[in-house]
Design a protein around this motif. Structure first.
Motif, PDB file in Angstrom:
ATOM      1  N   ILE A 161       3.767   1.833   7.075  1.00 19.66           N
ATOM      2  CA  ILE A 161       4.912   2.756   7.113  1.00 19.66           C
ATOM      3  C   ILE A 161       5.537   2.895   5.730  1.00 19.66           C
ATOM      4  CG2 ILE A 161       7.240   3.064   8.036  1.00 19.66           C
ATOM      5  CD1 ILE A 161       6.200   1.618  10.587  1.00 19.66           C
ATOM      6  N   ALA A 162       5.698   1.770   5.043  1.00 15.05           N
ATOM      7  CA  ALA A 162       6.325   1.800   3.719  1.00 15.05           C
ATOM      8  C   ALA A 162       5.570   2.708   2.759  1.00 15.05           C
ATOM      9  CB  ALA A 162       6.407   0.375   3.151  1.00 15.05           C
ATOM     10  N   ALA A 163       4.256   2.776   2.917  1.00 17.00           N
ATOM     11  CA  ALA A 163       3.445   3.597   2.015  1.00 17.00           C
ATOM     12  C   ALA A 163       3.785   5.074   2.099  1.00 17.00           C
ATOM     13  CB  ALA A 163       1.961   3.384   2.313  1.00 17.00           C
ATOM     14  N   ALA A 164       4.474   5.490   3.154  1.00 15.86           N
ATOM     15  CA  ALA A 164       4.881   6.896   3.282  1.00 15.86           C
ATOM     16  C   ALA A 164       6.104   7.220   2.441  1.00 15.86           C
ATOM     17  CB  ALA A 164       5.168   7.219   4.754  1.00 15.86           C
ATOM     18  N   ALA A 165       6.786   6.193   1.938  1.00 18.75           N
ATOM     19  CA  ALA A 165       8.010   6.409   1.164  1.00 18.75           C
ATOM     20  C   ALA A 165       7.686   6.847  -0.260  1.00 18.75           C
ATOM     21  CB  ALA A 165       8.839   5.131   1.147  1.00 18.75           C
ATOM     22  N   ASP A 166       8.675   7.431  -0.917  1.00 16.62           N
ATOM     23  CA  ASP A 166       8.520   7.791  -2.332  1.00 16.62           C
ATOM     24  C   ASP A 166       8.469   6.548  -3.211  1.00 16.62           C
ATOM     25  OD1 ASP A 166       8.857  10.854  -2.343  1.00 16.62           O
ATOM     26  OD2 ASP A 166      10.585  10.196  -1.172  1.00 16.62           O
ATOM     27  N   HIS A 167       9.252   5.530  -2.834  1.00 16.65           N
ATOM     28  CA  HIS A 167       9.340   4.314  -3.634  1.00 16.65           C
ATOM     29  C   HIS A 167       9.433   3.114  -2.691  1.00 16.65           C
ATOM     30  CE1 HIS A 167      10.343   7.102  -6.896  1.00 16.65           C
ATOM     31  NE2 HIS A 167      11.261   7.601  -6.092  1.00 16.65           N
ATOM     32  N   ILE A 168       8.875   1.984  -3.124  1.00 19.58           N
ATOM     33  CA  ILE A 168       8.922   0.760  -2.328  1.00 19.58           C
ATOM     34  C   ILE A 168       9.515  -0.358  -3.178  1.00 19.58           C
ATOM     35  CG2 ILE A 168       7.632  -0.874  -0.913  1.00 19.58           C
ATOM     36  CD1 ILE A 168       5.419   1.176  -0.637  1.00 19.58           C
ATOM     37  N   TYR A 169      10.502  -1.056  -2.608  1.00 16.44           N
ATOM     38  CA  TYR A 169      11.144  -2.182  -3.276  1.00 16.44           C
ATOM     39  C   TYR A 169      11.107  -3.403  -2.357  1.00 16.44           C
ATOM     40  CZ  TYR A 169      12.967   0.840  -6.958  1.00 16.44           C
ATOM     41  OH  TYR A 169      13.078   1.700  -8.023  1.00 16.44           O
ATOM     42  N   ALA A 170      11.212  -4.578  -2.934  1.00 18.64           N
ATOM     43  CA  ALA A 170      11.265  -5.821  -2.168  1.00 18.64           C
ATOM     44  C   ALA A 170      11.901  -6.898  -3.034  1.00 18.64           C
ATOM     45  CB  ALA A 170       9.869  -6.253  -1.724  1.00 18.64           C
ATOM     46  N   ASP A 171      12.192  -8.026  -2.432  1.00 20.70           N
ATOM     47  CA  ASP A 171      12.656  -9.175  -3.201  1.00 20.70           C
ATOM     48  C   ASP A 171      11.453  -9.876  -3.808  1.00 20.70           C
ATOM     49  OD1 ASP A 171      15.075 -11.099  -3.668  1.00 20.70           O
ATOM     50  OD2 ASP A 171      13.415 -12.392  -3.035  1.00 20.70           O
ATOM     51  N   GLU A 263       6.719 -10.508  -6.337  1.00 21.75           N
ATOM     52  CA  GLU A 263       6.315 -10.448  -7.748  1.00 21.75           C
ATOM     53  C   GLU A 263       4.842 -10.074  -7.883  1.00 21.75           C
ATOM     54  OE1 GLU A 263       7.297 -14.098  -9.623  1.00 21.75           O
ATOM     55  OE2 GLU A 263       9.366 -13.500 -10.047  1.00 21.75           O
ATOM     56  N   GLN A 264       3.990 -10.682  -7.039  1.00 19.87           N
ATOM     57  CA  GLN A 264       2.566 -10.352  -7.083  1.00 19.87           C
ATOM     58  C   GLN A 264       2.325  -8.901  -6.667  1.00 19.87           C
ATOM     59  OE1 GLN A 264       1.424 -13.488  -4.362  1.00 19.87           O
ATOM     60  NE2 GLN A 264       0.380 -14.627  -5.989  1.00 19.87           N
ATOM     61  N   ALA A 265       3.033  -8.475  -5.623  1.00 23.69           N
ATOM     62  CA  ALA A 265       2.864  -7.108  -5.129  1.00 23.69           C
ATOM     63  C   ALA A 265       3.283  -6.091  -6.178  1.00 23.69           C
ATOM     64  CB  ALA A 265       3.669  -6.916  -3.844  1.00 23.69           C
ATOM     65  N   LEU A 266       4.309  -6.417  -6.943  1.00 23.97           N
ATOM     66  CA  LEU A 266       4.756  -5.520  -8.002  1.00 23.97           C
ATOM     67  C   LEU A 266       3.673  -5.364  -9.064  1.00 23.97           C
ATOM     68  CD1 LEU A 266       7.051  -3.837  -9.252  1.00 23.97           C
ATOM     69  CD2 LEU A 266       7.893  -5.948 -10.322  1.00 23.97           C
ATOM     70  N   ASP A 272       7.382  -0.675  -6.400  1.00 19.30           N
ATOM     71  CA  ASP A 272       7.884   0.014  -7.588  1.00 19.30           C
ATOM     72  C   ASP A 272       8.944  -0.790  -8.313  1.00 19.30           C
ATOM     73  OD1 ASP A 272       6.496   2.695  -7.411  1.00 19.30           O
ATOM     74  OD2 ASP A 272       7.427   2.597  -5.434  1.00 19.30           O
ATOM     75  N   GLY A 273       9.473  -1.797  -7.635  1.00 18.62           N
ATOM     76  CA  GLY A 273      10.506  -2.599  -8.259  1.00 18.62           C
ATOM     77  C   GLY A 273      11.009  -3.657  -7.310  1.00 18.62           C
TER      78      GLY A 273
END
Length: 329
Positions: A161-171, A263-266, A272-273
């Protein structure tokens, strides 16, 4: 000499005393029953009052992420929560999420939409429904950006689902990814042989029972099911590549089902951040006021969830997500 015994004064007194004793016992029994009924009514009223208080307390729980009542007449960042298992009859079921998304996009004063994600995954079908609805709404409202913000975990169907967004953020400590498909069950055919139990199954269709855990799994059946999972995995990969584009690192491990820290996913282009829903609203969108558009559970649903026990609910979700039906999990 042969006179009536009942006419004897001593017998009459004895009978009278016995009758008075019976009356006292009956009276005491009636009083006890009345007392029990009164206490029963009192306890029922207390139970009703307690439940009414709990329902009132839950109905007063706001679904917005701000401390005050949400004001949709002022500029704000719309929030739609995707929490828990993404499957039917859950908070993150596609019907509920898509309804909230439509409300969030249609609100004139919502400047952007944040998908607040905290989910281990679930059904690829429900994830696909939500992904498609996000794409449709983005096309209808091109001025409204969509930000997926993962808190504890955004795995499998949740990342789908997140992949449909313009931007993805996480801790930086979030768990992100798990781009894969799993189908898990048990095989009991050998155990049945040992205890001498005969399985009797009748089907119309040669392979109708190919997922029956009580029958041996034939190599051709296993190959067929593996091919089906591979098709769903391919669909998942295509959606992620479509959403992330050139931001993805050219690394096949990204689609191998691994979970990555934030951090790895970024580093791998899955994010994206780093940030939270609040920091994204403040620093990326520029509108810190958050208004939650998530379809809230009814007071009764909230009460049952609270009283039902977190462990039992977690175990139920775990087993539901790992049955033979393929799950992006």
């Amino acid at each position: 000499m042969f006179g009536n015994k009942d006419s004897d004064p001593a017998s009459q007194d004895n009978a009278k005393q016995q009758w008075q004793l019976i009356e006292k016992l009956a009276s005491s029994s009636l009083q006890e029953q009345r007392r029990a009924r009164r206490w029963g009514i009192v306890f029922k009223l207390m139970t009703f009052a307690y439940l009414a208080f709990i329902l009132f307390a839950f109905s007063g729980k706001g679904s917005n992420l701000t401390a005050s009542m949400p004001n949709t007449d002022q500029p704000h960042t719309a929030v739609v929560r995707i929490h828990g298992a993404i499957m039917d009859d859950q908070e993150a079921a596609a019907g509920r999420v898509n309804h909230a998304l439509r409300e969030a996009f249609e609100a004139e004063q919502s400047k952007a939409v944040v998908l607040a994600i905290n989910s281990p995954g679930g059904s690829p079908v429900h994830a696909g429904y939500i992904y498609d609805e996000i794409e449709r709404l983005r096309a209808l409202y091109p001025d409204k950006q969509v930000y997926a913000v993962i808190s504890d975990i955004g795995a499998s169907a949740a990342y789908y689902i997140a992949a449909a967004a313009d931007h993805i953020y996480a801790d930086r400590a979030s768990l992100v990814g798990s781009i894969g498909v799993i189908s898990a069950s048990f095989g009991f055919d050998k155990a049945m042989e040992k205890i001498g139990v005969e399985r009797r199954v009748m089907t119309a269709g040669e392979n109708k029972a190919f997922l029956d855990p009580y029958q041996p799994w034939k190599p051709e059946e296993k190959a067929f099911w593996q091919a089906s999972l591979a098709v769903i995995h391919k669909q998942f990969i295509e959606r992620v590549k479509k959403g992330r584009g050139d931001r993805l690192e050219d690394n096949p491990d990204i689609f191998a089902g691994y979970l990555w820290t934030g951090e790895q996913a970024l580093d791998k282009g899955l994010l994206d951040g780093l940030g939270s829903a609040r920091s994204v609203a403040r620093e990326q969108i520029g509108v810190e006021e958050l208004v939650d558009y998530t379809v809230a559970a009814s007071p009764l649903e909230a009460l049952l969830k609270e009283l039902g026990g977190g462990m039992a609910e977690a175990m139920l979700q775990h087993f539901q997500l790992n049955m033979a039906t393929p799950n992006v999990y």
